[in-house]
Design a protein around this motif. Structure first.
Motif, PDB file in Angstrom:
ATOM      1  N   THR A   1      64.051 -29.270  91.091  1.00  0.00           N
ATOM      2  CA  THR A   1      63.648 -28.312  92.115  1.00  0.00           C
ATOM      3  C   THR A   1      64.855 -27.862  92.921  1.00  0.00           C
ATOM      4  O   THR A   1      65.818 -28.608  93.086  1.00  0.00           O
ATOM      5  N   CYS A   2      64.768 -26.647  93.413  1.00  0.00           N
ATOM      6  CA  CYS A   2      65.852 -26.075  94.215  1.00  0.00           C
ATOM      7  C   CYS A   2      65.995 -26.864  95.509  1.00  0.00           C
ATOM      8  O   CYS A   2      65.011 -27.089  96.215  1.00  0.00           O
ATOM      9  N   PRO A   3      67.231 -27.303  95.834  1.00  0.00           N
ATOM     10  CA  PRO A   3      67.431 -28.054  97.073  1.00  0.00           C
ATOM     11  C   PRO A   3      67.181 -27.200  98.315  1.00  0.00           C
ATOM     12  O   PRO A   3      66.975 -27.737  99.397  1.00  0.00           O
ATOM     13  N   ALA A   4      67.202 -25.888  98.169  1.00  0.00           N
ATOM     14  CA  ALA A   4      67.018 -25.009  99.329  1.00  0.00           C
ATOM     15  C   ALA A   4      65.553 -24.635  99.544  1.00  0.00           C
ATOM     16  O   ALA A   4      65.071 -24.614 100.660  1.00  0.00           O
ATOM     17  N   CYS A   5      64.828 -24.308  98.461  1.00  0.00           N
ATOM     18  CA  CYS A   5      63.469 -23.794  98.659  1.00  0.00           C
ATOM     19  C   CYS A   5      62.406 -24.594  97.907  1.00  0.00           C
ATOM     20  O   CYS A   5      61.216 -24.379  98.113  1.00  0.00           O
ATOM     21  N   GLY A   6      62.810 -25.495  97.010  1.00  0.00           N
ATOM     22  CA  GLY A   6      61.837 -26.335  96.324  1.00  0.00           C
ATOM     23  C   GLY A   6      61.187 -25.708  95.104  1.00  0.00           C
ATOM     24  O   GLY A   6      60.302 -26.302  94.501  1.00  0.00           O
TER      25      GLY A   6
ATOM     26  N   PRO B   1      59.472 -16.425  93.096  1.00  0.00           N
ATOM     27  CA  PRO B   1      60.685 -15.586  93.197  1.00  0.00           C
ATOM     28  C   PRO B   1      61.955 -16.392  93.469  1.00  0.00           C
ATOM     29  O   PRO B   1      63.033 -15.850  93.382  1.00  0.00           O
ATOM     30  N   GLY B   2      61.849 -17.672  93.789  1.00  0.00           N
ATOM     31  CA  GLY B   2      63.048 -18.427  94.133  1.00  0.00           C
ATOM     32  C   GLY B   2      63.577 -17.984  95.486  1.00  0.00           C
ATOM     33  O   GLY B   2      62.872 -17.350  96.268  1.00  0.00           O
ATOM     34  N   CYS B   3      64.820 -18.364  95.773  1.00  0.00           N
ATOM     35  CA  CYS B   3      65.426 -17.976  97.050  1.00  0.00           C
ATOM     36  C   CYS B   3      66.840 -17.492  96.772  1.00  0.00           C
ATOM     37  O   CYS B   3      67.280 -17.457  95.636  1.00  0.00           O
ATOM     38  N   GLU B   4      67.548 -17.174  97.850  1.00  0.00           N
ATOM     39  CA  GLU B   4      68.915 -16.670  97.661  1.00  0.00           C
ATOM     40  C   GLU B   4      69.788 -17.676  96.930  1.00  0.00           C
ATOM     41  O   GLU B   4      70.709 -17.313  96.222  1.00  0.00           O
ATOM     42  N   HIS B   5      69.475 -18.947  97.110  1.00  0.00           N
ATOM     43  CA  HIS B   5      70.302 -20.005  96.519  1.00  0.00           C
ATOM     44  C   HIS B   5      70.103 -20.091  95.010  1.00  0.00           C
ATOM     45  O   HIS B   5      71.050 -20.261  94.254  1.00  0.00           O
ATOM     46  N   CYS B   6      68.841 -19.984  94.565  1.00  0.00           N
ATOM     47  CA  CYS B   6      68.568 -20.276  93.158  1.00  0.00           C
ATOM     48  C   CYS B   6      68.202 -19.045  92.328  1.00  0.00           C
ATOM     49  O   CYS B   6      68.038 -19.146  91.126  1.00  0.00           O
ATOM     50  N   ARG B   7      68.063 -17.900  92.984  1.00  0.00           N
ATOM     51  CA  ARG B   7      67.710 -16.696  92.211  1.00  0.00           C
ATOM     52  C   ARG B   7      68.828 -16.378  91.229  1.00  0.00           C
ATOM     53  O   ARG B   7      68.586 -16.012  90.092  1.00  0.00           O
TER      54      ARG B   7
END
Ligand SMILES: [Zn+2]
Length: 94
Positions: free
Chosen positions: A34-39, A12-18
């Motif tokens: 990869t997302c720097p916030a959630c990977g 689902p990703g996170c708030e940063h990358c959704r």
């Protein structure tokens, strides 16, 4: 330094990358994977306005193909020959 736009490619990703986010990177930096916030896995978004903003000479065939676009060049009256991407080799208006 250019801004690159990324979006989560793995739910689902996170708030940063959704939602797509922008990342300031040097040209020499390799693209984020990869997302720097959630990977989560992310992919780079190539948005049309950026491509339109470039001059035609900046658009290499490989860039166009990576972006999923097809480029044609005019070879005659109403006739276009494909120079990059997927699609018919020749488009004719006739
Ligand atoms: Zn994330």
């Amino acid at each position: 330094m250019p801004f690159y736009e990324y979006i989560c490619s793995e739910a689902p990703g996170c708030e940063h990358c959704r939602e797509a986010f922008t990342q300031l990177q040097r040209l020499s930096d390799s693209p984020l994977t990869t997302c720097p916030a959630c990977g989560s896995a992310i992919r780079r978004v190539i948005s049309a306005p950026n491509l339109v903003g470039n001059t035609a000479s900046d658009l290499k065939p490989s860039t166009i193909e990576k972006a999923g676009f097809t480029q044609y060049r005019k070879i005659g009256k109403g006739v276009y020959e494909k120079s990059a991407g997927k699609g018919p080799g020749i488009i004719s208006a006739d």
